[in-house]
Enzyme design. Structure first.
Site, short mmCIF file in Angstrom:
data_model
loop_
_atom_site.label_atom_id
_atom_site.label_comp_id
_atom_site.label_asym_id
_atom_site.label_seq_id
_atom_site.Cartn_x
_atom_site.Cartn_y
_atom_site.Cartn_z
N PRO A 124 0.60 -1.95 -0.14
CA PRO A 124 -0.15 0.41 0.14
C PRO A 124 0.66 1.51 -0.25
O PRO A 124 0.59 2.51 -0.88
CB PRO A 124 -0.52 -0.27 1.48
CG PRO A 124 -1.02 -1.65 2.13
CD PRO A 124 0.07 -1.97 1.34
N TYR A 125 1.90 1.14 0.43
CA TYR A 125 1.88 2.79 0.69
C TYR A 125 3.74 3.09 -0.49
O TYR A 125 3.57 3.79 -0.77
CB TYR A 125 4.23 2.07 1.93
CG TYR A 125 4.90 2.85 1.63
CD1 TYR A 125 4.63 4.57 2.48
CD2 TYR A 125 6.36 3.13 1.77
CE1 TYR A 125 6.04 5.80 2.11
CE2 TYR A 125 7.81 4.05 1.54
CZ TYR A 125 6.76 5.44 1.60
OH TYR A 125 8.00 6.02 1.73
N MET A 126 3.89 1.37 -0.59
CA MET A 126 4.50 1.55 -2.71
C MET A 126 3.54 2.05 -3.26
O MET A 126 3.88 3.44 -4.37
CB MET A 126 4.98 0.53 -2.89
CG MET A 126 6.30 0.03 -1.65
SD MET A 126 7.74 1.25 -2.55
CE MET A 126 9.45 0.42 -1.15
N ALA A 128 0.99 3.56 -3.35
CA ALA A 128 0.79 5.70 -2.20
C ALA A 128 2.37 6.21 -3.22
O ALA A 128 1.44 7.58 -3.99
CB ALA A 128 0.39 5.32 -1.33
N LYS A 129 2.74 5.96 -3.22
CA LYS A 129 4.86 6.78 -3.61
C LYS A 129 4.45 6.21 -5.35
O LYS A 129 4.41 7.56 -5.96
CB LYS A 129 5.57 5.72 -3.01
CG LYS A 129 5.69 6.48 -1.67
CD LYS A 129 6.70 7.79 -1.73
CE LYS A 129 6.49 8.53 0.14
NZ LYS A 129 6.57 9.84 0.47
#
Length: 209
Positions: A124-126, A128-129
């Site tokens: 999810p973080y990647m 988003a980035k």
């Protein structure tokens, strides 16, 4: 030229603000509450209260460029990743465009362009980035995207590499990221560029020029 620092109270943000203050590079640190202010005031760093999940447009007044180094952190869920790392970054770019800022400097992540290749908990973080970077590239703003590898708490070596083959590893200290960020802020001619950042053996001027 004053730089607004979004995410100033984070680990990279604090180190960057302190380096900038020592270098005589004007910054305005955006913090969420007055409780976060003493650390900055003790070092003579200007602050402004703003909330990435609420109102922050006023923080841009008097600033010429913006640094986005905010992050929801490893102990929050995908909801905060969406609101901070994705929507917060998108809103920041939109406000920077509206205010006519000269440049947007994004702290992204190594391999953010391939979220499905990341460990499951990091996807999810990647993602988003990845989406925030795409929005920035298409925003019409002049930009720089810095993509550090796995972050460590080692001291700054001030030596860098820009590929895994060169570095032999995928890590970089937060202190080195802050140092690279200062170099970028002080080099306004660098626009519309993206740089992978790892610990290595070369000065930052060899990587970001």
């Amino acid at each position: 030229m004053t730089t607004l620092v979004i995410g100033a109270n984070g680990q990279i943000g604090k180190q960057f603000c302190e380096l900038a203050q020592q270098a005589g590079t004007p910054v305005k640190a955006m913090i969420r509450s007055e409780e976060q202010a003493p650390w900055f005031k003790e070092r003579g760093i200007n602050t402004v209260i703003g909330d990435l999940e609420g109102d922050f447009e006023h923080a841009f007044e008097g600033c010429d460029q913006v640094v986005f180094t905010a992050g929801s952190g490893p102990h929050t869920g995908p909801d905060k990743t969406l609101m901070i790392d994705l929507f917060g970054a998108i809103r920041t770019a939109d406000v920077a465009k509206k205010k006519g800022l000269s440049r947007y400097i994004m702290i992204s992540a190594m391999r953010s362009e391939a979220p499905l290749e990341a460990p499951e908990k990091m996807r999810p973080y990647m993602a988003a980035k990845f989406a925030a970077d795409v929005h920035l590239r298409n925003s019409g703003l002049s930009y720089v995207i810095l993509k550090p590898g796995r972050l460590t708490d080692e001291a700054a070596s001030q030596q860098f590499a820009n590929s895994f083959d060169e570095a032999g590893d995928n890590q970089i200290s937060r202190a080195n990221v802050a140092y690279a960020l200062l170099h970028t802020v002080k080099t306004p001619s660098v626009i519309n560029q993206e740089y992978l950042l790892l610990d290595g053996q070369r000065p930052i001027g060899d990587i970001i020029q």
